[in-house]
Design a protein around this motif. Structure first.
Motif, PDB file in Angstrom:
ATOM      1  N   ALA A  16     -34.891 -28.930   4.237  1.00 47.71           N
ATOM      2  CA  ALA A  16     -34.470 -27.622   3.723  1.00 47.71           C
ATOM      3  C   ALA A  16     -33.566 -27.004   4.780  1.00 47.71           C
ATOM      4  O   ALA A  16     -34.027 -26.598   5.849  1.00 47.71           O
ATOM      5  CB  ALA A  16     -35.674 -26.728   3.452  1.00 47.71           C
ATOM      6  N   PHE A  17     -32.265 -26.942   4.496  1.00 42.46           N
ATOM      7  CA  PHE A  17     -31.263 -26.558   5.475  1.00 42.46           C
ATOM      8  C   PHE A  17     -30.583 -25.277   5.018  1.00 42.46           C
ATOM      9  O   PHE A  17     -29.977 -25.235   3.945  1.00 42.46           O
ATOM     10  CB  PHE A  17     -30.234 -27.689   5.611  1.00 42.46           C
ATOM     11  CG  PHE A  17     -29.269 -27.534   6.751  1.00 42.46           C
ATOM     12  CD1 PHE A  17     -29.603 -27.940   8.030  1.00 42.46           C
ATOM     13  CD2 PHE A  17     -28.009 -26.996   6.532  1.00 42.46           C
ATOM     14  CE1 PHE A  17     -28.710 -27.821   9.085  1.00 42.46           C
ATOM     15  CE2 PHE A  17     -27.099 -26.869   7.572  1.00 42.46           C
ATOM     16  CZ  PHE A  17     -27.448 -27.283   8.855  1.00 42.46           C
ATOM     17  N   GLY A  18     -30.697 -24.212   5.831  1.00 44.16           N
ATOM     18  CA  GLY A  18     -30.121 -22.957   5.389  1.00 44.16           C
ATOM     19  C   GLY A  18     -30.059 -21.914   6.488  1.00 44.16           C
ATOM     20  O   GLY A  18     -30.010 -22.235   7.683  1.00 44.16           O
ATOM     21  N   ASP A  19     -30.077 -20.653   6.069  1.00 42.04           N
ATOM     22  CA  ASP A  19     -29.930 -19.540   7.004  1.00 42.04           C
ATOM     23  C   ASP A  19     -31.239 -18.751   7.103  1.00 42.04           C
ATOM     24  O   ASP A  19     -32.322 -19.323   7.027  1.00 42.04           O
ATOM     25  CB  ASP A  19     -28.739 -18.663   6.602  1.00 42.04           C
ATOM     26  CG  ASP A  19     -28.805 -18.208   5.148  1.00 42.04           C
ATOM     27  OD1 ASP A  19     -29.926 -18.051   4.612  1.00 42.04           O
ATOM     28  OD2 ASP A  19     -27.744 -17.997   4.537  1.00 42.04           O
ATOM     29  N   SER A  20     -31.145 -17.435   7.251  1.00 42.11           N
ATOM     30  CA  SER A  20     -32.354 -16.628   7.465  1.00 42.11           C
ATOM     31  C   SER A  20     -33.278 -16.597   6.255  1.00 42.11           C
ATOM     32  O   SER A  20     -34.482 -16.375   6.401  1.00 42.11           O
ATOM     33  CB  SER A  20     -31.970 -15.198   7.863  1.00 42.11           C
ATOM     34  OG  SER A  20     -31.053 -14.635   6.949  1.00 42.11           O
ATOM     35  N   ASN A  21     -32.748 -16.794   5.048  1.00 47.57           N
ATOM     36  CA  ASN A  21     -33.614 -16.843   3.871  1.00 47.57           C
ATOM     37  C   ASN A  21     -34.338 -18.177   3.753  1.00 47.57           C
ATOM     38  O   ASN A  21     -35.273 -18.306   2.966  1.00 47.57           O
ATOM     39  CB  ASN A  21     -32.825 -16.529   2.601  1.00 47.57           C
ATOM     40  CG  ASN A  21     -32.836 -15.046   2.280  1.00 47.57           C
ATOM     41  OD1 ASN A  21     -33.841 -14.364   2.469  1.00 47.57           O
ATOM     42  ND2 ASN A  21     -31.718 -14.523   1.786  1.00 47.57           N
ATOM     43  N   ILE A  54     -41.815 -31.421   3.825  1.00 51.65           N
ATOM     44  CA  ILE A  54     -40.637 -30.575   3.994  1.00 51.65           C
ATOM     45  C   ILE A  54     -40.318 -30.433   5.476  1.00 51.65           C
ATOM     46  O   ILE A  54     -41.169 -30.108   6.291  1.00 51.65           O
ATOM     47  CB  ILE A  54     -40.857 -29.188   3.373  1.00 51.65           C
ATOM     48  CG1 ILE A  54     -41.126 -29.308   1.870  1.00 51.65           C
ATOM     49  CG2 ILE A  54     -39.643 -28.292   3.620  1.00 51.65           C
ATOM     50  CD1 ILE A  54     -39.994 -29.926   1.063  1.00 51.65           C
ATOM     51  N   LEU A  55     -39.060 -30.687   5.790  1.00 46.56           N
ATOM     52  CA  LEU A  55     -38.542 -30.490   7.134  1.00 46.56           C
ATOM     53  C   LEU A  55     -37.699 -29.221   7.100  1.00 46.56           C
ATOM     54  O   LEU A  55     -36.661 -29.173   6.450  1.00 46.56           O
ATOM     55  CB  LEU A  55     -37.696 -31.703   7.539  1.00 46.56           C
ATOM     56  CG  LEU A  55     -37.008 -31.685   8.903  1.00 46.56           C
ATOM     57  CD1 LEU A  55     -38.039 -31.570  10.019  1.00 46.56           C
ATOM     58  CD2 LEU A  55     -36.170 -32.954   9.081  1.00 46.56           C
ATOM     59  N   VAL A  92     -32.086 -33.616   0.528  1.00 45.91           N
ATOM     60  CA  VAL A  92     -31.657 -32.387   1.202  1.00 45.91           C
ATOM     61  C   VAL A  92     -31.592 -31.245   0.196  1.00 45.91           C
ATOM     62  O   VAL A  92     -31.089 -31.421  -0.918  1.00 45.91           O
ATOM     63  CB  VAL A  92     -30.275 -32.560   1.863  1.00 45.91           C
ATOM     64  CG1 VAL A  92     -29.760 -31.229   2.412  1.00 45.91           C
ATOM     65  CG2 VAL A  92     -30.329 -33.615   2.963  1.00 45.91           C
ATOM     66  N   ILE A  93     -32.111 -30.092   0.598  1.00 45.64           N
ATOM     67  CA  ILE A  93     -31.912 -28.842  -0.131  1.00 45.64           C
ATOM     68  C   ILE A  93     -31.011 -27.978   0.742  1.00 45.64           C
ATOM     69  O   ILE A  93     -31.373 -27.637   1.869  1.00 45.64           O
ATOM     70  CB  ILE A  93     -33.248 -28.116  -0.383  1.00 45.64           C
ATOM     71  CG1 ILE A  93     -34.213 -29.016  -1.171  1.00 45.64           C
ATOM     72  CG2 ILE A  93     -33.019 -26.797  -1.129  1.00 45.64           C
ATOM     73  CD1 ILE A  93     -35.643 -28.492  -1.203  1.00 45.64           C
TER      74      ILE A  93
END
Length: 218
Positions: A16-21, A54-55, A92-93
Motif C-alpha cells: 500500500a503505497f501513498g501519502d498521509s491518507n 499488507i506492506l 500494489v495499491i
C-alpha cells in the motif's frame, strides 16, 4: 486468525503505497491512527485469510514526481525502486495525487496523471499491470486552503483534485490496471478538508477489499 512467524513470513505481500491518507494521519493533528483504525490495518485483517499481508508505505507530503521546496525527499517515484527486491511482493495499491494539487506546483489533472504514469512505469518493472490497483484520491474539501487548515493548497487546487478521477481512470484502463475512485466511497474530514476520519478509513478499506476481489488481485 493466528499465524506462526514462519507462516507470516511466507505470505505474499500487497504494498500500500501513498501519502498521509495511507500513513493514517488524524485530521487536524500530526498524530497517526492506530494500526487497525487506518485503512491499511483494516485491510490487513481482511486479506490474511487469502494468504496475503499488507506492506504499508505511507509518507506525509508524498507526491508522484514533484519536488516540494518545503518538504524535500517526498517524491514517490524515488522510493519505488527499493521494492524491486522485496520478497514475495505480489501486488500494489497506489494512491497518490493529493499533494500534487498544491499551489506551488501549478498543476493540472493531466500533469499529475503524467506523474502517476511515471510511478506506474517503475512499478511495472517488477509487478504485472493486472496486479496494480490505482486509486484516485479523495477530493479536497472546499475550504482546505484556508489559513487554519492547509494554505499550501488554493481554491484552484480543489478544482484540480476534482479532475483526477477521470484522468486516473483513463490511465488505468489503458494500461490494464484495476481502478477505484476513493472519492466515490468517502470524503475527507471537515476538520481539515484533506484527511480521512476513522469512518472514512473503514469505508475506503471496504471498497478496496471489494475491488481486490472483483479484479482478481486477491
Amino acid at each position: 486468525m493466528s499465524l506462526s512467524s514462519d507462516e507470516w513470513s511466507f505470505m505474499k505481500q500487497i504494498l500500500a503505497f501513498g501519502d498521509s491518507n495511507t500513513w493514517g494521519l488524524i485530521p487536524g493533528t500530526w498524530d497517526r491512527y492506530p494500526e487497525y483504525v487506518r485503512w491499511t490495518g483494516i485491510l490487513r485483517k481482511a486479506v490474511v485469510s487469502k494468504g496475503r499481508r499488507i506492506l504499508e508505505d505511507g509518507l506525509v507530503g508524498r507526491t508522484t514526481v514533484f519536488d516540494d521546496p518545503v518538504r524535500p525527499l517526498r517524491r514517490g517515484i524515488d522510493s519505488i525502486p527499493r521494492y524491486r527486491e522485496e520478497k514475495d511482493l505480489d501486488a500494489v495499491i497506489l494512491m497518490l495525487g493529493t499533494n500534487d494539487c498544491k499551489n506551488v506546483f501549478r498543476p493540472t489533472p493531466e500533469k499529475i496523471g503524467e506523474g502517476l504514469e511515471q510511478c506506474l512505469d517503475c512499478f511495472e518493472n517488477f509487478v504485472p499491470p493486472e496486479k496494480i490497483l490505482v486509486l484516485s484520491p479523495v477530493l479536497l474539501g472546499e475550504n482546505v486552503w484556508r489559513p487554519e487548515k492547509d494554505p499550501a493548497f488554493s481554491p484552484e487546487s480543489v478544482q484540480v483534485s476534482r479532475g483526477l478521477k477521470a484522468v486516473y481512470r483513463a490511465i488505468a484502463e489503458r494500461r490494464g490496471h484495476a481502478f477505484l475512485a476513493a472519492s466515490d466511497v468517502t470524503v475527507p474530514s471537515l476538520i481539515d478538508d484533506e484527511h480521512l476520519n476513522a469512518e472514512g478509513h473503514e469505508q475506503l478499506a471496504a471498497a478496496i477489499v471489494s475491488k481486490l476481489n472483483e479484479s482478481g488481485i486477491l
